[in-house]
Design an enzyme around this catalytic site. Structure first.
Site, mmCIF file in Angstrom:
data_model
loop_
_atom_site.group_PDB
_atom_site.id
_atom_site.type_symbol
_atom_site.label_atom_id
_atom_site.label_comp_id
_atom_site.label_asym_id
_atom_site.label_seq_id
_atom_site.Cartn_x
_atom_site.Cartn_y
_atom_site.Cartn_z
ATOM 1 N N HIS A 63 -4.998 36.127 6.953
ATOM 2 C CA HIS A 63 -4.022 35.775 6.258
ATOM 3 C C HIS A 63 -4.361 35.548 4.795
ATOM 4 C CE1 HIS A 63 -0.679 36.086 9.567
ATOM 5 N NE2 HIS A 63 -1.699 35.177 10.086
ATOM 6 N N HIS A 92 -7.188 39.426 11.761
ATOM 7 C CA HIS A 92 -6.734 39.342 10.470
ATOM 8 C C HIS A 92 -7.026 38.257 9.809
ATOM 9 C CE1 HIS A 92 -3.581 38.492 13.282
ATOM 10 N NE2 HIS A 92 -3.059 37.664 12.603
HETATM 11 P P1 5GP Z 1 -0.927 36.033 13.788
HETATM 12 O O1 5GP Z 1 0.233 34.804 14.308
HETATM 13 O O2 5GP Z 1 -1.204 36.846 14.971
HETATM 14 O O3 5GP Z 1 -2.080 35.133 12.863
HETATM 15 O O4 5GP Z 1 -0.069 36.811 12.611
HETATM 16 C C1 5GP Z 1 0.348 38.198 12.978
HETATM 17 C C2 5GP Z 1 1.255 38.425 11.771
HETATM 18 O O5 5GP Z 1 1.663 39.856 11.693
HETATM 19 C C3 5GP Z 1 2.520 37.849 11.532
HETATM 20 O O6 5GP Z 1 2.699 36.824 10.480
HETATM 21 C C4 5GP Z 1 3.687 38.655 11.549
HETATM 22 O O7 5GP Z 1 4.767 38.484 10.746
HETATM 23 C C5 5GP Z 1 2.781 39.819 11.155
HETATM 24 N N1 5GP Z 1 3.608 41.098 11.613
HETATM 25 C C6 5GP Z 1 3.897 41.360 13.002
HETATM 26 N N2 5GP Z 1 4.013 42.608 13.192
HETATM 27 C C7 5GP Z 1 4.291 43.264 11.854
HETATM 28 C C8 5GP Z 1 4.404 44.598 11.519
HETATM 29 O O8 5GP Z 1 4.763 45.596 12.038
HETATM 30 N N3 5GP Z 1 4.209 44.631 10.025
HETATM 31 C C9 5GP Z 1 3.873 43.687 9.119
HETATM 32 N N4 5GP Z 1 3.629 43.980 7.936
HETATM 33 N N5 5GP Z 1 3.321 42.513 9.508
HETATM 34 C C10 5GP Z 1 3.573 42.458 10.834
#
Ligand code: 5GP
Ligand code: ZN
Length: 110
Positions: free
Chosen positions: A101, A99
């Site tokens: 951001h 993903h």
């Molecule tokens: P990472 O740390 O893997 O780059 O980011 C994962 C992101 O996914 C986090 O910012 C977290 O808030 C978001 N996230 C995790 N679970 C969910 C969910 O069920 N729904 C949404 N909309 N975001 C999520």
């Protein structure tokens, strides 16, 4: 990937606030925003992380990057935005479905 939360979001099994979708990608607001506007762009294809991407994903990755400024503008980030791709445990990645951001507009409302 039946245990992947982002695959479940794409499938509609977990609700999300959609920003955009097409045949290749899905974009939705982060549930814990760290900026006033904070959404993620993900491929429909389950790729665990940027470290798992291969040359066959070149077009898909390019599409995601080109969507970032378009969607950021649509979300009101007229003067610019930040992008972030956490990769691997050491890179702070928590959800292992690639993903990007996209965020900006100042601190998130508390
Ligand atoms: P990472 O740390 O893997 O780059 O980011 C994962 C992101 O996914 C986090 O910012 C977290 O808030 C978001 N996230 C995790 N679970 C969910 C969910 O069920 N729904 C949404 N909309 N975001 C999520
Ligand atoms: Zn997935």
């Amino acid at each position: 990937m039946s245990d992947c939360i982002f695959c479940k979001i794409i499938a509609g099994e977990i609700p999300s606030q959609k920003v955009y979708e097409d045949e290749d990608v899905y974009a939705f607001h982060d549930i814990h925003p760290f900026a006033r506007v904070h959404f993620m762009i993900i491929p429909r294809l389950h790729i665990a992380s940027l470290a798992d991407a291969t040359p066959e994903h070149r077009e898909l990755l390019g599409k995601i990057m080109l969507l970032a400024p378009k969607l950021a503008k649509e979300q009101g980030l007229d003067s610019g935005f930040k992008t972030l791709v956490n990769t691997g445990k050491g890179g702070g990645q928590e959800v292992f479905h690639l993903h990007v951001h996209v965020f900006g507009g100042g601190p998130a409302a508390k």
